[in-house]
Scaffold this active site. Structure first.
Site, PDB file in Angstrom:
ATOM      1  N   ASP A  16       2.731   5.130  -5.387  1.00  0.00           N
ATOM      2  CA  ASP A  16       1.992   6.385  -5.231  1.00  0.00           C
ATOM      3  C   ASP A  16       2.895   7.546  -5.614  1.00  0.00           C
ATOM      4  O   ASP A  16       3.558   8.151  -4.787  1.00  0.00           O
ATOM      5  CB  ASP A  16       1.488   6.544  -3.793  1.00  0.00           C
ATOM      6  CG  ASP A  16       0.697   7.846  -3.619  1.00  0.00           C
ATOM      7  OD1 ASP A  16       0.600   8.616  -4.606  1.00  0.00           O
ATOM      8  OD2 ASP A  16       0.191   8.094  -2.520  1.00  0.00           O
ATOM      9  N   ASP A  41       0.857  -1.189   0.000  1.00  0.00           N
ATOM     10  CA  ASP A  41       0.000   0.000   0.000  1.00  0.00           C
ATOM     11  C   ASP A  41       0.901   1.250   0.000  1.00  0.00           C
ATOM     12  O   ASP A  41       1.834   1.340   0.807  1.00  0.00           O
ATOM     13  CB  ASP A  41      -0.856  -0.055   1.283  1.00  0.00           C
ATOM     14  CG  ASP A  41      -1.987   0.952   1.288  1.00  0.00           C
ATOM     15  OD1 ASP A  41      -2.358   1.441   0.201  1.00  0.00           O
ATOM     16  OD2 ASP A  41      -2.516   1.234   2.386  1.00  0.00           O
ATOM     17  N   GLU A 101      -1.636   6.127  -8.668  1.00  0.00           N
ATOM     18  CA  GLU A 101      -2.617   7.099  -8.170  1.00  0.00           C
ATOM     19  C   GLU A 101      -2.491   8.413  -8.924  1.00  0.00           C
ATOM     20  O   GLU A 101      -1.403   8.904  -9.166  1.00  0.00           O
ATOM     21  CB  GLU A 101      -2.385   7.346  -6.671  1.00  0.00           C
ATOM     22  CG  GLU A 101      -3.323   8.426  -6.118  1.00  0.00           C
ATOM     23  CD  GLU A 101      -3.245   8.551  -4.587  1.00  0.00           C
ATOM     24  OE1 GLU A 101      -3.157   7.515  -3.911  1.00  0.00           O
ATOM     25  OE2 GLU A 101      -3.274   9.693  -4.103  1.00  0.00           O
ATOM     26  N   GLY A 155      -7.659   7.907   7.461  1.00  0.00           N
ATOM     27  CA  GLY A 155      -7.846   8.171   8.894  1.00  0.00           C
ATOM     28  C   GLY A 155      -9.303   8.110   9.320  1.00  0.00           C
ATOM     29  O   GLY A 155     -10.202   7.862   8.514  1.00  0.00           O
ATOM     30  N   ASN A 211     -10.191   0.128  -0.253  1.00  0.00           N
ATOM     31  CA  ASN A 211      -9.261   0.082   0.877  1.00  0.00           C
ATOM     32  C   ASN A 211      -9.951   0.406   2.200  1.00  0.00           C
ATOM     33  O   ASN A 211     -10.578   1.453   2.337  1.00  0.00           O
ATOM     34  CB  ASN A 211      -8.133   1.094   0.669  1.00  0.00           C
ATOM     35  CG  ASN A 211      -7.157   0.667  -0.410  1.00  0.00           C
ATOM     36  OD1 ASN A 211      -7.421  -0.279  -1.146  1.00  0.00           O
ATOM     37  ND2 ASN A 211      -6.050   1.352  -0.501  1.00  0.00           N
TER      38      ASN A 211
HETATM   39 ZN   LIG Z   1      -4.550   4.986   0.744  1.00  0.00          ZN
END
Ligand SMILES: [Zn+2]
Length: 344
Positions: A105, A83, A142, A190, A266
């Site tokens: 990413d 991830d 991404e 979060g 996710n």
């Molecule tokens: Zn993420």
């Protein structure tokens, strides 16, 4: 059953028009919770580890736990995914270790905080695609910048996050040749995502639908997709926790995404909440206990419940037996053949 290519799992999900939850892990109990939920619901599954998880578990512990999961649950197609890889080197180290899928990413610089340029993102993601596809490993990239911070990774609530531009998404996919694309549509990492229940406009679901129309053959990924249910928050606060009221991504919005090309969803925060609530309950109700199993067992059970529920809601339940995993080397030759076609 060997660890499975994520590309295969997502291709199958596209055929069946369902989504697959990708759940983060740091330790044995979380892996067990996911595998038990997968067995109970007969679901293919993606287990993912962030850089933080890899360093917490010294990499090797996590890898061997994943191998144990594959051995103990042979009927479950199981993907081991990195991830938010922050650099080509991080992705390479995961591939070398045996991950079957990596996320590069490149929307952020290697510090994991500063938004990058489109050119940087293309270059870094393309570099990972080349070395990953050689080994049959899947690549997620991404485009756009997600809000929130998770494991120290993310642009935060700095106003630097931005929604994915569909035109740029098309160009990004063409230039990188990736397998799955994470898009920013207003979700964030979060627990503290929204201060009231978000609707489809807050979540920019129209943007997601537009991107899917332009990229019907690219698997879309929704990050920061915990629903942060009130009952999980309540357990924590009932037993001495101090969470402020907050709202996550409603399951029905995720399901709308799944009907429009989202194949990987996710989820991390919901599982963290479930675990912490269960542990707090044991501590408060039976303060005389001190065997870690007395609170880790209920914690594992609480996470399993959340994961099983998501597996049913995302539609992956019942699909574990639909296919047998193709070896990564077969995938490597598939990718090589496609690359030849693309180069012509
Ligand atoms: Zn993420």
């Amino acid at each position: 059953m060997p660890l499975c290519s994520m590309r295969q799992v997502l291709d199958e999900a596209a055929k069946g028009n369902y989504g697959v939850g990708a759940f983060n892990v740091n330790n044995m109990e979380q892996i067990q919770a996911i595998m038990e939920a997968a067995r109970e619901t007969q679901s293919p599954v993606i287990i993912q580890a962030s850089r933080g998880a890899r360093s917490y578990s010294q990499d090797k512990f996590l890898y061997h736990l994943m191998l144990a999961a594959a051995e103990l649950y042979p009927e479950i197609p199981l993907v081991m995914h990195l991830d938010h890889g922050n650099s080509v080197e991080t992705c390479k180290s995961a591939i070398d270790l045996g991950f079957t899928s990596v996320m590069m990413d490149g929307s952020l610089m290697p510090d994991g905080k500063t938004p990058s340029t489109f050119e940087y993102n293309v270059k870094a993601t393309r570099a990972v695609v080349e070395l990953a596809h050689d080994k049959g490993v899947t690549v997620e990239g991404e485009i756009g910048v997600l809000g929130g911070i998770e494991d120290g990774h993310g642009a935060g609530g700095t106003g630097l996050e931005h929604i994915t531009d569909p035109e740029q998404a098309v160009e990004f996919v063409e230039k990188t040749g990736l397998d799955a694309l994470a898009i920013a549509i207003g979700t964030s990492h979060g627990a503290y995502k929204f201060n009231k229940k978000p609707d489809g406009s807050v979540l920019k679901m129209q943007r997601l639908i537009e991107i899917h129309k332009r990229l019907p053959n690219t698997h879309l990924v929704m990050h920061g997709s915990s629903s942060v249910p009130k009952d999980l928050q309540d357990v924590i606060n009932q037993y001495g926790g101090q969470l402020k009221p907050t709202w996550g991504v409603p399951v029905e919005e995720i399901q709308l995404g799944i009907r429009n090309g989202v194949r990987k969803v996710n989820v991390d925060t919901d599982n963290r909440l479930a675990i912490t609530g269960a542990i707090r309950k044991v501590f408060i109700e039976t303060p005389e206990k001190f065997d870690p199993r007395d609170y880790l067992k209920p914690a594992r059970e609480a996470m399993k419940k959340v994961v099983a529920q998501r597996m049913k809601e995302f539609g992956q339940a019942g699909h574990a037996g639909d296919y047998a995993p193709i070896s990564l080397s077969d995938y490597a030759s598939k990718y090589a053949a496609n690359a030849l076609v693309a180069a012509r």
